[in-house]
Design a protein around this motif. Structure first.
Motif, PDB file in Angstrom:
ATOM      1  N   PRO A  23      -8.247   5.572   2.485  1.00 45.22           N
ATOM      2  CA  PRO A  23      -7.712   4.240   2.022  1.00 45.22           C
ATOM      3  C   PRO A  23      -6.689   4.409   1.138  1.00 45.22           C
ATOM      4  N   PHE A  50      -5.784   1.229   9.936  1.00 39.46           N
ATOM      5  CA  PHE A  50      -6.933   0.357   9.507  1.00 39.46           C
ATOM      6  C   PHE A  50      -8.118   1.181   9.834  1.00 39.46           C
ATOM      7  N   ASP A  51      -9.184   0.937   9.050  1.00 43.78           N
ATOM      8  CA  ASP A  51     -10.596   1.434   9.360  1.00 43.78           C
ATOM      9  C   ASP A  51     -11.356   0.365   9.963  1.00 43.78           C
ATOM     10  N   GLU A  73      -3.717   3.422  -1.678  1.00 43.17           N
ATOM     11  CA  GLU A  73      -3.404   2.770  -3.258  1.00 43.17           C
ATOM     12  C   GLU A  73      -2.579   1.491  -3.212  1.00 43.17           C
ATOM     13  N   GLU A  74      -3.334   0.558  -3.704  1.00 45.44           N
ATOM     14  CA  GLU A  74      -2.719  -0.881  -3.584  1.00 45.44           C
ATOM     15  C   GLU A  74      -1.713  -0.973  -4.869  1.00 45.44           C
ATOM     16  N   GLU A 101     -13.432  -1.480   8.677  1.00 41.06           N
ATOM     17  CA  GLU A 101     -13.804  -2.589   8.013  1.00 41.06           C
ATOM     18  C   GLU A 101     -12.487  -3.417   7.775  1.00 41.06           C
ATOM     19  N   GLY A 102     -11.319  -2.984   8.309  1.00 40.27           N
ATOM     20  CA  GLY A 102     -10.028  -3.646   8.338  1.00 40.27           C
ATOM     21  C   GLY A 102      -9.401  -3.189   7.079  1.00 40.27           C
ATOM     22  N   ASN A 103      -9.699  -2.082   6.399  1.00 42.53           N
ATOM     23  CA  ASN A 103      -8.968  -1.748   4.951  1.00 42.53           C
ATOM     24  C   ASN A 103      -7.783  -0.994   5.628  1.00 42.53           C
ATOM     25  N   VAL A 104      -6.648  -1.286   4.867  1.00 34.43           N
ATOM     26  CA  VAL A 104      -5.470  -0.447   5.282  1.00 34.43           C
ATOM     27  C   VAL A 104      -5.618   1.098   4.877  1.00 34.43           C
ATOM     28  N   CYS A 105      -5.398   1.816   5.469  1.00 29.57           N
ATOM     29  CA  CYS A 105      -5.487   3.546   5.332  1.00 29.57           C
ATOM     30  C   CYS A 105      -4.582   3.944   6.230  1.00 29.57           C
ATOM     31  N   TYR A 125       0.722  -1.301   0.108  1.00 30.76           N
ATOM     32  CA  TYR A 125       0.086  -0.207   0.022  1.00 30.76           C
ATOM     33  C   TYR A 125       0.745   1.267   0.141  1.00 30.76           C
ATOM     34  N   GLN A 178      -7.494   7.892   7.988  1.00 28.04           N
ATOM     35  CA  GLN A 178      -8.685   7.360   7.422  1.00 28.04           C
ATOM     36  C   GLN A 178      -9.168   7.298   6.180  1.00 28.04           C
TER      37      GLN A 178
END
Length: 394
Positions: free
Chosen positions: A97, A85-86, A99-100, A88-92, A35, A95
């Motif tokens: 998100p 992490f937010d 870029e992958e 929902e467990g998304n890497v951020c 990320y 707050q």
């Protein structure tokens, strides 16, 4: 949000930029999917919770060389979860998100600076696209915003005009060679336009700008002596002395760009009338500004002389004119008088000076007819002219 043992670690890449500055370009939870952090959030000082971890501190001490890097694993605790992490467990981060990024096939994930290089390439491509779009917008409006006349060989000095064109390009930050060449087409016409179109085929749009400059000067710069003759023969004929001096200096500099100031002064004074030269003290005139000031003082004197200039003597009797000048009296209006010679020849009511009369050199009487058998000293052409003049009066 990571919960099992395999995803309980956060992998952080740290790169040393200066002796005291370290950056975090990307993070991962499995070393396969990375990320990317925003460009303005990569400095380690923006990550106080990571900086406080002991593994991060040890990693910083281990990196000795500039651009050296380490990939370190940090156990995910509550502080890391809140920061990266937010819900929902998304890497951020903050707050937002992230870029992958997936490394290309065949590369070892996290084993080199491949991620950073590809990230740089991507950012450079975006920057180039942005620059191209900005330059295209500049080129679109260049004809309206440039303070520059179209080049005309008879009206412009090619070297000065080309220097002015380059100054305008720098003012609008047009630095690429191809854009300069494209901008040039807006300001050529006639023979210069033919030269431009020929060079597009011969040299090309992607050629160095210096090559176009050399071609322009070879074609349009006057290498003869006409400009020198014009500058050195330019003299004061009337009007403002200051305007004359400015024009003379300009012509001399165009003919000889390295001309000294003393030479310019000499050239200007040499082109003045002798009475104006006598009013100027050579020792006092040390530079052009002093010369302009002295010429400005002479402006009133020359303007008074022009106003006091008498009327043309052609309108006056020569004797009355000379007497009026000597006595400093106003000029008298001469009343028209009949020509006595014409009246004696039978042509009254003709008003002109006897000196201008066509019959002043005649001898004998006026011819009574214009027949060919009549003996006279007149030629046929003169007789015809006399009769025609008489008919006009009648």
């Amino acid at each position: 949000m990571p919960t099992n043992k395999e995803t309980s670690l956060l992998y952080v890449r740290i790169i040393k930029k200066t002796e005291k500055d370290f950056v975090i370009p990307y993070i991962s939870i499995d070393k396969e999917l990375w990320y990317l952090l925003p460009e303005d959030s990569r400095d380690l000082q923006f990550h106080p919770k990571l900086s406080s971890k002991k593994p991060i501190q040890n990693c910083i001490s281990a990196i000795k060389n500039l651009n050296g890097y380490r990939t370190i694993a940090i156990r995910i605790d509550n502080d890391i979860i809140l920061e990266y992490f937010d819900e929902e467990g998304n890497v951020c981060f903050n707050q937002l998100p992230l870029e992958e990024y997936v490394p290309s096939v065949g590369s070892q994930p996290g084993s080199s600076v491949q991620l950073e290089l590809e990230d740089r390439i991507k950012r450079l491509e975006c920057q180039l696209q942005s620059d191209f779009s900005k330059e295209e917008i500049k080129l679109h409006n260049i004809e309206k915003k440039f303070i520059l006349d179209n080049f005309e060989k008879k009206q412009h000095d090619p070297i000065k005009w080309l220097r002015h064109f380059e100054d305008e390009c720098n003012r609008f930050q047009i630095t690429r060679n191809s854009l300069k060449i494209q901008a040039l087409r807006f300001f050529v016409s006639g023979s210069s336009k033919d030269w431009y179109e020929t060079n597009l085929t011969k040299i090309g749009l992607n050629a160095p700008w210096d090559l176009w400059k050399t071609s322009f000067c070879n074609v349009f710069v006057d290498k003869g002596w006409s400009i020198v003759r014009e500058a050195f023969s330019f003299r004061y004929l009337g009007g403002s002395l200051i305007d004359y001096a400015l024009s003379k200096v300009k012509l001399c500099l165009e003919a000889e760009s390295k001309c000294t100031e003393l030479s310019l002064i000499n050239q200007v004074v040499f082109g003045l009338p002798s009475e104006a030269q006598e009013e100027l003290d050579r020792e006092d005139i040390t530079n052009l500004d002093v010369m302009y000031a002295e010429l400005r003082k002479l402006e009133d004197l020359f303007s008074r002389k022009r106003k006091e200039k008498p009327l043309s003597p052609k309108l006056l009797n020569k004797q009355n004119f000379s007497q009026s000048i000597k006595k400093n009296e106003p000029l008298k209006k001469i009343e028209p008088q009949q020509c006595p010679i014409c009246e004696s020849q039978g042509f009254p009511n003709r008003f002109h000076l006897p000196a201008d009369c066509r019959f002043k050199n005649w001898r004998g009487e006026r011819p009574k007819s214009n027949g060919p058998s009549h003996s006279t000293n007149l030629t046929d052409v003169e007789i015809l002219n006399v009769d025609l003049g008489k008919q006009d009066l009648n």
